[in-house]
Design an enzyme around this catalytic site. Structure first.
Site, PDB file in Angstrom:
ATOM      1  N   ASP A   1      34.634  45.454  28.772  1.00 58.63           N
ATOM      2  CA  ASP A   1      35.646  44.447  29.091  1.00 58.63           C
ATOM      3  C   ASP A   1      37.009  44.851  28.551  1.00 58.63           C
ATOM      4  O   ASP A   1      38.013  44.190  28.831  1.00 58.63           O
ATOM      5  CB  ASP A   1      35.248  43.092  28.504  1.00 58.63           C
TER       6      ASP A   1
ATOM      7  N   ASP B   1      26.240  40.290  36.373  1.00 60.88           N
ATOM      8  CA  ASP B   1      26.709  40.098  35.002  1.00 60.88           C
ATOM      9  C   ASP B   1      25.631  39.451  34.119  1.00 60.88           C
ATOM     10  O   ASP B   1      24.659  38.868  34.627  1.00 60.88           O
ATOM     11  CB  ASP B   1      27.972  39.214  35.050  1.00 60.88           C
TER      12      ASP B   1
HETATM   13  C1  DGJ Z   1      32.366  39.380  31.982  1.00 58.29           C
HETATM   14  C2  DGJ Z   1      32.697  40.615  32.755  1.00 58.29           C
HETATM   15  O1  DGJ Z   1      32.608  41.743  31.955  1.00 58.29           O
HETATM   16  C3  DGJ Z   1      34.066  40.462  33.386  1.00 58.29           C
HETATM   17  O2  DGJ Z   1      34.426  41.641  34.045  1.00 58.29           O
HETATM   18  C4  DGJ Z   1      34.029  39.295  34.333  1.00 58.29           C
HETATM   19  O3  DGJ Z   1      33.154  39.565  35.392  1.00 58.29           O
HETATM   20  C5  DGJ Z   1      33.602  38.047  33.590  1.00 58.29           C
HETATM   21  N1  DGJ Z   1      32.376  38.234  32.867  1.00 58.29           N
HETATM   22  C6  DGJ Z   1      33.423  36.892  34.539  1.00 58.29           C
HETATM   23  O4  DGJ Z   1      32.929  35.784  33.925  1.00 58.29           O
END
Ligand code: DGJ
Length: 749
Positions: free
Chosen positions: A548, A478
């Site tokens: 997201d 991430d």
């Molecule tokens: C952002 C990601 O896009 C989510 O899927 C998740 O992993 C969160 N970060 C976790 O902090």
């Protein structure tokens, strides 16, 4: 594929999809002459016209020629501030403060295959798969040289371009702009097409007419970004999804970028693409070189579909690598939207048990397993298991998955540091920050200075240790904020303009080391969803969490927009809970599943809470996806109806297996409409004279107008010739429900 005619100075780059022609004029000026459908030969049916243009510099005036001006001629790599006022491909500041340079043709070579770019991701090709032309330009004052590289692929309508600049003088100089390519089009009557967005709403297709002046699609965020995708296209006014000329561009690069067009006074159009020159400065000592990222240029005479096919082919065959390139991706469950930070070993064990019972293949533990992290305020950088939360450590969690025949995946955010962490306490200077102002936080975290070797080493070793010791099969990588104050405590003042570029050199080096040390691990990149969905990242991590926003209806747009460049096998897509956590919408399970099946399929909700009925439905979806995975991930993808066109109320996608024997059709109608509006759609890419049987059919779930369930005509079991399906089309049954989703499986007889 590449020929050179010494007499005319013409280079003809060609495959069966396009011709691209360059010419050395007057023995020194490198000009662009043609890019379009393949030509038998380029014999110059429209020679360049010699015109005396007012207010245009005349580099040949001293030799008595007032009609030759680089301000109006089509160039391949134009300089700033000298003889051309249009947007430049590169700009330089010499040690005496001057900014003019003159790059002129010196030599060239034609090679089989395609050389790798030093330290950067790029499309890879074997000797038989591509041919490369390298043209060396040298500055007339001897201070600079540029090697322009052009690779033609045998299997796709893609031309790869990049440039290596070298300080050939005796004094240092600064590059203040170094694009990957420039292109001059002879007309301006195009539309430009780009993918704008934001967090949780990435890659919306936007089409607008080219108008006079400069237009830019760019990122200044230290990442390719959610806000603007590193993609740009110029489409003929009459081009649509299936026909007409489209010229598409993307970069094998994850940092800031710019695609800038200028529609200028004489009716031509210049496009320049590469690293965003704003804020970029690269110091070159004598003898040093700078390599630009690679740009992929796609030519299509078959509309946007043709352009996407070109990108999908090059991504599938030349950008993705490693053991997962051609493998169907595992169906996963991710605990993020199920538990957020609130989990323990027992909960995860229960999740693993339910996952196994449903037929899921990979269990992913997301954020919150390390340091003292129970919210997003601490511990980034401390990649050590929080045993007070996970008794028995990560190994036990991994074993609980492995024991049940599941693979185990783990979340990291290695480019970041929390100030509340052991790493920051030990190395406060490892974070990017201005020495003069308070730190700027995003999600309460700082970005590590990946321009430093020791920082990259730390990331490689700390991540690698966890992967080895815990038996991790999958990594979600991430990146949850963008760069600010890109000042490195380790670089001298004259090199501070390099930090945002060096950051990616560092990241690519880290990823190269980690992926070669752990070749069996499947890496999925993420940046708060699809904030770094680009060809650079995909070279190391073959799939990306697309957004997201997990709402199925939102995803119809996001995934359609993403497919302009990226094939479905690169897109993470999950079924999430209703009401959806981002938009509160309630959609049927089938709609969520069919939408997610377009990408690398998974679940991101608390599967331990499914009712018996839901479990049965989910099991059936998983079994269906397992049957269709090969076709949907490794076949050819087409957009049949786009949610960015017409009413936006419908979306249809098609997947054709590599051998053409299986076809999957998906159709979505977002809102029910009051009139009986029956709208057909048309499959493509079938063999007109072959028969296709409707082997499986899943109508939308809901009520027909008499309230008695679906009563429409099911075509299940019927067989049709390809021409009828493609020309007469398919008409989904009318249904009185919102968020309807249908799926057909056709098998060639
Ligand atoms: C952002 C990601 O896009 C989510 O899927 C998740 O992993 C969160 N970060 C976790 O902090």
């Amino acid at each position: 594929m590449i020929t050179f005619d010494k007499e005319t100075g013409i280079f003809h780059l060609k495959n069966d999809r396009y011709s691209y022609v360059l010419q050395i004029a007057k023995g020194k000026y490198l000009l662009h002459r043609y890019w379009g459908k393949p030509l038998r030969a380029f014999r110059d049916s429209r020679p360049l016209q010699a015109l005396d243009r007012a207010f245009s510099p005349q580099p040949e005036a001293e030799r008595g020629e007032r009609t030759f001006s680089l301000d109006v001629l089509p160039q391949e790599y134009p300089a700033a501030g000298h003889v051309d006022y249009r947007i430049p491909a590169y700009s330089v500041r010499l040690s005496d403060g001057t900014t003019s340079t003159e790059l002129r043709y010196a030599t060239h070579r034609i090679e089989k295959g395609k050389p790798r770019l030093l330290g950067l991701p790029s499309a890879l090709a074997e000797e038989t798969e591509a041919e490369t032309l390298v043209i060396r330009l040298e500055d007339t004052a001897g201070v600079l040289a540029a090697e322009l590289s052009y690779s033609v692929f045998a299997d796709s309508a893609i031309l790869a371009r990049s440039v290596r600049l070298e300080n050939t003088g005796k004094e240092p100089l600064d590059l203040t702009g170094a694009a990957s390519f420039a292109l001059d089009f002879p007309e301006q009557d195009y539309d430009h097409v780009a993918l704008f967005g934001g967090h949780a709403s990435e890659r919306n297709v936007e089409r607008m007419p080219v108008t006079h002046g400069v237009y830019s699609v760019e990122s200044r965020r230290g990442a390719s970004s959610h806000q603007a995708s590193p993609f740009f296209a110029l489409a003929r006014k009459t081009a649509d999804e299936r026909q007409g000329e489209v010229f598409g561009f993307s970069l094998v690069w994850s940092g800031e970028f710019a695609f800038r067009t200028e529609a200028e006074q004489f009716g031509t159009l210049r496009l320049v693409g590469g690293i965003n020159p704003e804020g970029f400065r690269w110091h070159l000592a004598p003898g040093e070189t700078f390599q630009t990222p690679e740009a992929l240029l796609a030519y299509s005479s078959e509309g946007f579909d043709g352009m996407s096919q070109a990108f999908h082919t090059v991504v599938r065959h030349h950008i993705l690598r490693g053991s997962w390139r051609d493998r169907g991706r595992p169906i996963l469950v991710n605990n993020w939207e199920a538990t957020y930070f609130d989990f323990d070993a027992e909960k995860l064990d229960h999740l693993a048990e339910c996952a196994k019972n449903l037929g899921i293949e990979l269990m992913v533990l997301d954020d919150g397993w390390f340091g003292k992290r129970n919210d997003d305020n601490s511990s980034l950088g401390d990649w050590v298991c929080n045993e007070s939360k996970l008794a028995g450590g990560l190994k036990a969690v991994a074993e609980s998955a492995h024991r049940r025949g599941l693979k185990f995946g783990l979340w990291f955010e290695p480019e970041m540091v929390s100030t509340e962490s052991d790493l920051y306490r030990a190395h406060p200077d490892w974070a990017l920050r201005s020495p003069h102002y308070p730190m700027t936080f995003g999600r309460n975290q700082l970005v590590l200075d990946l321009s430093r070797r020791e920082v990259c080493d730390y990331i490689v070793e700390s991540v690698s240790k966890v992967l080895t010791e815990s038996g991790v099969d999958y990594v979600k990588w991430d990146f949850n904020r963008h760069l600010t104050d890109a000042f490195s405590a380790a670089l001298p003042p004259e090199r501070q303009g390099e930090v945002k570029t060096r950051f990616y050199y560092g990241l690519y080096d880290v990823l190269e080391r980690l992926t070669s040390r752990h070749p069996e691990v499947l890496f999925e990149s993420c940046s708060g969803g699809g904030g770094r969905f680009d060809l650079g990242i995909l070279h190391y991590m073959p799939q990306t969490w697309t957004s997201d926003d997990t709402d199925a209806i939102e995803r119809l747009k996001i995934q359609t927009g993403t497919s302009m460049v990226f094939p479905p096998i690169t897109m993470g897509a999950h079924v999430s809970v209703v009401p959806n956590h981002q938009v509160g919408r309630v959609t049927p399970m089938q709609t969520r599943a069919f939408c997610a099946m377009m990408g690398c399929y998974g679940y991101e909700l608390d599967i331990t809470r499914f009712t018996e009925e839901e479990q049965a439905e989910v099991r059936a979806h998983i079994a269906l996806y397992k049957r269709l995975r090969k076709t949907m991930q490794l076949g050819t993808f087409h957009r049949l109806v786009s949610p960015f066109e017409g009413s936006g109320n419908e979306t249809a996608w098609e997947f054709v297996s590599a051998d053409g024997r299986e076809v999957v059709l998906l159709y979505f109608k977002t809102l029910a409409t009051p009139k009986t509006e029956l709208r057909r759609f048309f499959p493509v890419g079938l063999a007109a004279d072959a028969e296709y049987e409707v082997a499986e059919y899943y109508p939308a779930k809901g009520l027909s107008h008499d309230g008695a369930g679906n009563k429409g005509t099911s075509l299940k079991g019927c067989a049709f010739y390809g021409d009828e399906l493609m020309q007469s089309g398919i008409e989904p049954e009318k249904i009185d429900t919102d968020f309807a989703a249908y799926l057909w499986v056709l098998r060639r007889k």
